[in-house]
Design a protein around this motif. Structure first.
Motif, PDB file in Angstrom:
ATOM      1  N   GLU A  46      40.731 127.972  11.445  1.00 16.24           N
ATOM      2  CA  GLU A  46      40.255 128.350  10.090  1.00 16.24           C
ATOM      3  C   GLU A  46      41.589 128.485   9.328  1.00 16.24           C
ATOM      4  O   GLU A  46      41.694 128.460   7.847  1.00 16.24           O
ATOM      5  CB  GLU A  46      39.699 129.567  10.104  1.00 16.24           C
ATOM      6  N   GLN A  47      42.746 128.707   9.816  1.00 16.55           N
ATOM      7  CA  GLN A  47      44.151 128.828   9.239  1.00 16.55           C
ATOM      8  C   GLN A  47      44.661 127.521   8.614  1.00 16.55           C
ATOM      9  O   GLN A  47      45.045 127.286   7.969  1.00 16.55           O
ATOM     10  CB  GLN A  47      44.988 129.584  10.102  1.00 16.55           C
ATOM     11  N   ALA A  48      44.506 126.436   9.714  1.00 21.61           N
ATOM     12  CA  ALA A  48      45.129 125.002   9.733  1.00 21.61           C
ATOM     13  C   ALA A  48      44.846 124.002  10.697  1.00 21.61           C
ATOM     14  O   ALA A  48      44.924 124.008  11.599  1.00 21.61           O
ATOM     15  CB  ALA A  48      46.630 125.355   9.645  1.00 21.61           C
TER      16      ALA A  48
ATOM     17  N   GLN B  71      37.143 132.358  25.353  1.00 20.02           N
ATOM     18  CA  GLN B  71      38.274 133.018  24.880  1.00 20.02           C
ATOM     19  C   GLN B  71      39.193 131.907  24.212  1.00 20.02           C
ATOM     20  O   GLN B  71      39.890 131.891  23.267  1.00 20.02           O
ATOM     21  CB  GLN B  71      39.231 133.794  25.891  1.00 20.02           C
ATOM     22  N   ALA B  72      38.979 130.681  24.948  1.00 22.32           N
ATOM     23  CA  ALA B  72      39.686 129.437  24.546  1.00 22.32           C
ATOM     24  C   ALA B  72      39.196 128.943  23.373  1.00 22.32           C
ATOM     25  O   ALA B  72      39.840 128.626  22.353  1.00 22.32           O
ATOM     26  CB  ALA B  72      39.881 128.492  25.763  1.00 22.32           C
ATOM     27  N   ALA B  73      37.613 129.029  23.146  1.00 22.31           N
ATOM     28  CA  ALA B  73      37.065 128.535  21.906  1.00 22.31           C
ATOM     29  C   ALA B  73      37.492 129.510  21.106  1.00 22.31           C
ATOM     30  O   ALA B  73      37.931 128.927  19.885  1.00 22.31           O
ATOM     31  CB  ALA B  73      35.618 128.419  22.280  1.00 22.31           C
ATOM     32  N   ARG B  74      37.435 130.821  21.051  1.00 17.35           N
ATOM     33  CA  ARG B  74      37.754 131.410  19.936  1.00 17.35           C
ATOM     34  C   ARG B  74      39.298 131.335  19.409  1.00 17.35           C
ATOM     35  O   ARG B  74      39.502 131.440  18.221  1.00 17.35           O
ATOM     36  CB  ARG B  74      37.585 133.118  20.358  1.00 17.35           C
ATOM     37  N   LEU B  75      40.023 131.023  20.453  1.00  9.40           N
ATOM     38  CA  LEU B  75      41.845 130.908  19.977  1.00  9.40           C
ATOM     39  C   LEU B  75      41.804 129.588  18.887  1.00  9.40           C
ATOM     40  O   LEU B  75      42.270 129.839  18.016  1.00  9.40           O
ATOM     41  CB  LEU B  75      42.360 130.685  21.296  1.00  9.40           C
TER      42      LEU B  75
ATOM     43  N   GLY C  42      50.457 129.327  13.719  1.00  9.06           N
ATOM     44  CA  GLY C  42      49.405 128.037  13.272  1.00  9.06           C
ATOM     45  C   GLY C  42      50.320 127.014  14.123  1.00  9.06           C
ATOM     46  O   GLY C  42      49.929 125.700  13.672  1.00  9.06           O
ATOM     47  N   PHE C  43      50.817 127.077  15.089  1.00 12.80           N
ATOM     48  CA  PHE C  43      51.413 125.856  15.965  1.00 12.80           C
ATOM     49  C   PHE C  43      50.551 125.209  16.903  1.00 12.80           C
ATOM     50  O   PHE C  43      50.215 125.637  17.895  1.00 12.80           O
ATOM     51  CB  PHE C  43      52.959 126.024  16.494  1.00 12.80           C
ATOM     52  N   ALA C  44      50.030 124.041  16.393  1.00 16.46           N
ATOM     53  CA  ALA C  44      48.991 123.266  17.373  1.00 16.46           C
ATOM     54  C   ALA C  44      49.309 123.286  18.840  1.00 16.46           C
ATOM     55  O   ALA C  44      48.382 123.346  19.572  1.00 16.46           O
ATOM     56  CB  ALA C  44      48.669 122.032  16.711  1.00 16.46           C
TER      57      ALA C  44
ATOM     58  N   LEU D 192      33.100 125.723  10.265  1.00 15.16           N
ATOM     59  CA  LEU D 192      34.030 126.522   9.798  1.00 15.16           C
ATOM     60  C   LEU D 192      34.874 125.850   8.606  1.00 15.16           C
ATOM     61  O   LEU D 192      35.319 126.355   7.769  1.00 15.16           O
ATOM     62  CB  LEU D 192      34.974 126.883  11.051  1.00 15.16           C
ATOM     63  N   LYS D 193      35.026 124.520   8.900  1.00 10.68           N
ATOM     64  CA  LYS D 193      35.693 123.706   7.747  1.00 10.68           C
ATOM     65  C   LYS D 193      34.942 122.440   7.625  1.00 10.68           C
ATOM     66  O   LYS D 193      35.335 121.260   7.999  1.00 10.68           O
ATOM     67  CB  LYS D 193      37.123 123.631   8.156  1.00 10.68           C
TER      68      LYS D 193
END
Length: 453
Positions: free
Chosen positions: A290-292, A280-284, A260-262, A324-325
């Motif tokens: 979604e978590q934080a 892949q970057a976008a999915r990451l 969760g470390f931005a 997503l949020k």
């Protein structure tokens, strides 16, 4: 109890012998140089006992006379040592009390009475430091290096002196020597780690961090965050050296360590984008979002938008994160700004108004001011929003927990005080200085007030 029993047995034995002799009277006769001597058995036994007692007393007296010089010497030595230890104790008390004069006096006295340089040198060095004579203290610490039993203490004293003088290179050399003597000492490992990160020796710092966590000098959770910070900096170094595969590998390790470390996520996403692995970057970023949710994640995600589509394509791109949020203030602000750039006035107003309701900030009010100026050329409304911006909570930023310095991007070391891994994303306190109104918004207002050209 045991002594009483032994005394009782001795008395009983004497009484028994006396009774036995009394029940068996007799005479003893012996001739010595022509003289005949007669006596009873009892008297003979008494004479023999007295003779033995006299011999024992004479032997003890002779032994005491022989040992007298040594005994007197030991007594004097014991007295000197007692006085020396008393002076040493008083000297330590004087150091603790901050009395350099008394500390020096007791140090000299202890040195004169005790033949134990390790103890007296340490006290003398502390007394010198207390009086401000670092040069003399350094001489004592250096002298301690010559003795095996005091070498470690001497190194610690020299290390502390180097740290006071902010000579990190010299301090690190002393830490390396101390680590060779006692490789598992917690304070040595922690100090080595601190000095290595300050000098950006990231690879060495990572090894010292692992040893410090193992020794209990650094808590395991804190150690994980420190390791992630080091991996990010190592990734930047690898990128600067042109080693992109290693840079990406190190960034991925940091992300795996702290999901969760931005800063770690943004780092890996940027490297994936450079490698043309945009999906892949976008999915990451989406998974982390979604978590934080985090403002820097939304900004990084917007940077992944296809360039050929222009401003409108960027709006569509950031809307993926918004779905997503939907109520995350961070994405509402970024989406509103993107819609403003695309001149989608209604969408911009909707998202910025919602962002202002969820989490008002100066940035939101300035964007609303820009919207009023561009859409309606309403200078009064724009200036009203800017007035609100001056009174609104400041925008979150990467702030140093030690000195409070704001940073535009996250770094492992504070650019002002040099502290390691102390930047946190938060809103500045009220004591922080208030920045001037957004220059871009004011420029838009000023241009709009001139009327159409």
């Amino acid at each position: 109890m045991r002594r009483s029993l032994i005394l009782f047995l001795k008395v009983a034995a004497v009484v028994t012998i006396a009774v036995w002799l009394a029940n068996r009277p007799g005479q003893v006769e012996f001739v010595w140089q022509g003289q005949v001597f007669e006596t009873s058995i009892g008297v003979l036994v008494l004479l023999v006992g007295l003779l033995m007692a006299g011999a024992a007393f004479g032997y003890r007296f002779w032994r005491g006379m022989v040992r007298a010089p040594g005994t007197i010497g030991r007594a004097r030595l014991g007295s000197r040592r007692e006085g020396g230890y008393r002076a040493l104790t008083n000297g330590m008390v004087a150091v603790a009390a901050g009395d350099p004069t008394a500390a020096r006096r007791y140090a000299k006295k202890a040195d004169a009475l005790l033949d134990e340089p390790p103890l007296t040198m340490l006290l003398s060095a502390q007394a010198a430091q207390l009086s401000g004579d670092e040069t003399a203290a350094g001489r004592y610490f250096e002298a301690m290096l010559e003795r095996e039993e005091t070498e470690f203490l001497g190194l610690r004293g020299l290390l502390n002196q180097a740290l006071k003088q902010d000579d990190r290179v010299k301090a690190l050399s002393f830490v390396d020597l101390a680590r060779k003597l006692r490789p598992n000492t917690p304070w040595v490992l922690a100090t080595a780690f601190e000095l290595e990160v300050r000098q950006r020796k990231w690879r060495e710092a990572q090894a010292s961090l692992a040893a410090a966590v193992k020794a209990g000098a650094i808590e395991a959770g804190e150690g994980r965050r420190h390791k992630a910070a080091i991996l990010i900096e190592r990734s930047r170094e690898a990128e600067a050296a042109g080693d992109m595969p290693t840079a990406l590998e190190l960034a991925h390790k940091a992300t795996s360590l702290l999901p969760g470390f931005a800063p770690a996520i943004n780092r890996e996403a940027a490297l994936l984008a450079r490698a043309d692995r945009l999906k892949q970057a976008a999915r990451l970023i989406e998974k982390a979002w979604e978590q934080a949710p985090h403002l820097t994640l939304a900004q990084a995600y917007l940077d992944l938008a296809p360039r050929e589509g222009g401003a409108l394509e960027r709006v569509k791109w950031i809307e993926k994160l918004h779905r997503l949020k939907p109520e995350a203030a961070e994405v509402l602000a970024v989406l509103g700004e993107a819609a403003l750039a695309a001149q989608l006035w209604g969408a911009a107003r909707t998202h910025l108004t919602r962002a202002e309701q969820v989490s008002p900030s100066r940035r939101i009010y300035r964007l609303l001011a820009e919207l009023e100026a561009k859409e309606h050329e309403d200078m009064v409304a724009a200036r009203n929003w800017l007035a609100k911006a001056e009174e609104a909570p400041d925008d979150p930023a990467w702030l140093c927990d030690r000195c409070g310095t704001a940073h535009p991007v996250w770094t492992a070391l504070c650019r002002h005080c040099g502290a390691f891994d102390v930047l946190t994303w938060r809103t500045p306190t009220a004591a922080a200085h208030l920045p001037a109104p957004d220059a871009r918004a004011l420029a838009v207002i000023d241009r709009s007030s001139e009327g159409p050209r």
